[in-house]
Design an enzyme around this catalytic site. Structure first.
Site, PDB file in Angstrom:
ATOM      1  N   ASP A  19       0.825  -1.208   0.000  1.00  0.00           N
ATOM      2  CA  ASP A  19       0.000   0.000   0.000  1.00  0.00           C
ATOM      3  C   ASP A  19       0.863   1.264   0.000  1.00  0.00           C
ATOM      4  O   ASP A  19       2.035   1.231   0.374  1.00  0.00           O
ATOM      5  CB  ASP A  19      -0.902   0.022   1.237  1.00  0.00           C
ATOM      6  CG  ASP A  19      -1.933  -1.093   1.218  1.00  0.00           C
ATOM      7  OD1 ASP A  19      -2.338  -1.505   0.122  1.00  0.00           O
ATOM      8  OD2 ASP A  19      -2.321  -1.554   2.309  1.00  0.00           O
ATOM      9  N   HIS A  20       0.242   2.363  -0.382  1.00  0.00           N
ATOM     10  CA  HIS A  20       0.868   3.678  -0.297  1.00  0.00           C
ATOM     11  C   HIS A  20       0.382   4.381   0.981  1.00  0.00           C
ATOM     12  O   HIS A  20      -0.670   4.041   1.525  1.00  0.00           O
ATOM     13  CB  HIS A  20       0.518   4.508  -1.538  1.00  0.00           C
ATOM     14  CG  HIS A  20       1.189   4.023  -2.784  1.00  0.00           C
ATOM     15  ND1 HIS A  20       2.292   4.650  -3.335  1.00  0.00           N
ATOM     16  CD2 HIS A  20       0.929   2.959  -3.582  1.00  0.00           C
ATOM     17  CE1 HIS A  20       2.667   3.994  -4.420  1.00  0.00           C
ATOM     18  NE2 HIS A  20       1.862   2.963  -4.595  1.00  0.00           N
ATOM     19  N   PRO A  21       1.123   5.379   1.447  1.00  0.00           N
ATOM     20  CA  PRO A  21       0.772   6.047   2.709  1.00  0.00           C
ATOM     21  C   PRO A  21      -0.366   7.052   2.526  1.00  0.00           C
ATOM     22  O   PRO A  21      -0.147   8.228   2.247  1.00  0.00           O
ATOM     23  CB  PRO A  21       2.081   6.745   3.112  1.00  0.00           C
ATOM     24  CG  PRO A  21       2.764   7.022   1.804  1.00  0.00           C
ATOM     25  CD  PRO A  21       2.394   5.876   0.898  1.00  0.00           C
ATOM     26  N   MET A  22      -1.593   6.605   2.703  1.00  0.00           N
ATOM     27  CA  MET A  22      -2.759   7.441   2.381  1.00  0.00           C
ATOM     28  C   MET A  22      -3.027   8.557   3.386  1.00  0.00           C
ATOM     29  O   MET A  22      -3.807   9.466   3.103  1.00  0.00           O
ATOM     30  CB  MET A  22      -4.001   6.553   2.249  1.00  0.00           C
ATOM     31  CG  MET A  22      -3.946   5.621   1.054  1.00  0.00           C
ATOM     32  SD  MET A  22      -5.533   4.855   0.690  1.00  0.00           S
ATOM     33  CE  MET A  22      -5.759   3.832   2.146  1.00  0.00           C
TER      34      MET A  22
ATOM     35  N   LEU B 197       0.845  10.563  -1.667  1.00  0.00           N
ATOM     36  CA  LEU B 197       0.856   9.097  -1.783  1.00  0.00           C
ATOM     37  C   LEU B 197       2.157   8.568  -2.373  1.00  0.00           C
ATOM     38  O   LEU B 197       2.450   7.378  -2.265  1.00  0.00           O
ATOM     39  CB  LEU B 197      -0.290   8.649  -2.710  1.00  0.00           C
ATOM     40  CG  LEU B 197      -1.715   8.899  -2.284  1.00  0.00           C
ATOM     41  CD1 LEU B 197      -2.643   8.755  -3.487  1.00  0.00           C
ATOM     42  CD2 LEU B 197      -2.105   7.918  -1.195  1.00  0.00           C
TER      43      LEU B 197
END
Length: 205
Positions: free
Chosen positions: A72-75, A80
């Site tokens: 995942d990306h850092p939302m 992002l």
């Protein structure tokens, strides 16, 4: 000689494998990527599978073009983009973010024994797929799947159990996936010829 080996995985051309371990009789399909993962005995994936931060159980059957444990990306940050954590790609004086990568790697996906992950399925991080479960082609699995359940859809939802609860429980108790290679060979014709209930009657008493 058999195609697969007890000593090393059969890795097809074009694979990218890092920080991963393989048990006996494993196979990795052409062009697949396996990162920070473990394949237990007899597990395999078909071509172009992308598997990260995952424990793949014994006898797991993973079809082509699957994505398991996608990162995942850092939302919750202002951006992002991976310049936040792959910073060395962009600046000589900026290090990558080890805490981000450690947290990502800790989000393990677990694929149980004798599961079938259909073509193009996606299984999110921190999901557990129970023994004997079937994930339909194209499904996106965001929640745990019980043993011997068939799921499909986006997001994946249960369709039906593979077996009645009593049969599933007996298969779990039998745990044939832990049998020796020699015992599996001795029972091969029965695996082929018998339905699950008849197999249990013979081998589970």
């Amino acid at each position: 000689m058999p195609r697969l080996s007890a000593h090393a995985p059969f890795v097809h051309p074009g694979c990218e494998i890092s920080n991963s371990q393989f048990g006996a009789y494993c196979e990795v399909g052409q062009g697949s990527r396996v990162v920070n993962s473990t394949f237990e005995d007899y597990a395999y994936c078909d071509r172009l599978s992308d598997i990260a931060n995952t424990t793949v159980g014994k006898f797991a059957n993973i079809a082509a073009m699957t994505r398991i444990g996608p990162t995942d990306h850092p939302m919750d940050h202002a951006s992002l983009h991976h310049f936040l954590y792959r910073s060395s790609y962009y600046w000589d004086d900026a290090a990558d973010d080890p805490a981000f990568f450690a947290a990502r790697a800790a989000r393990r996906t677990v694929i149980g024994p004798d599961t079938w992950i259909g073509h193009g399925a996606i299984i999110k991080p921190e999901v557990t797929i129970g023994a004997g479960a079937v994930i339909a082609s194209g499904a996106v699995v965001t929640k745990d799947v019980p043993p011997y359940m068939i799921v499909a859809g986006l997001p994946a939802t249960p369709l039906r159990p593979r077996f009645a609860p009593a049969i599933a429980e007996r298969l779990m108790a039998l745990g044939w996936w832990d049998w020796s290679h020699e015992r599996l060979r001795a029972a091969l014709m029965d695996f082929r010829a018998m339905k699950a209930e008849a197999f249990l009657e013979k081998y589970d008493g």
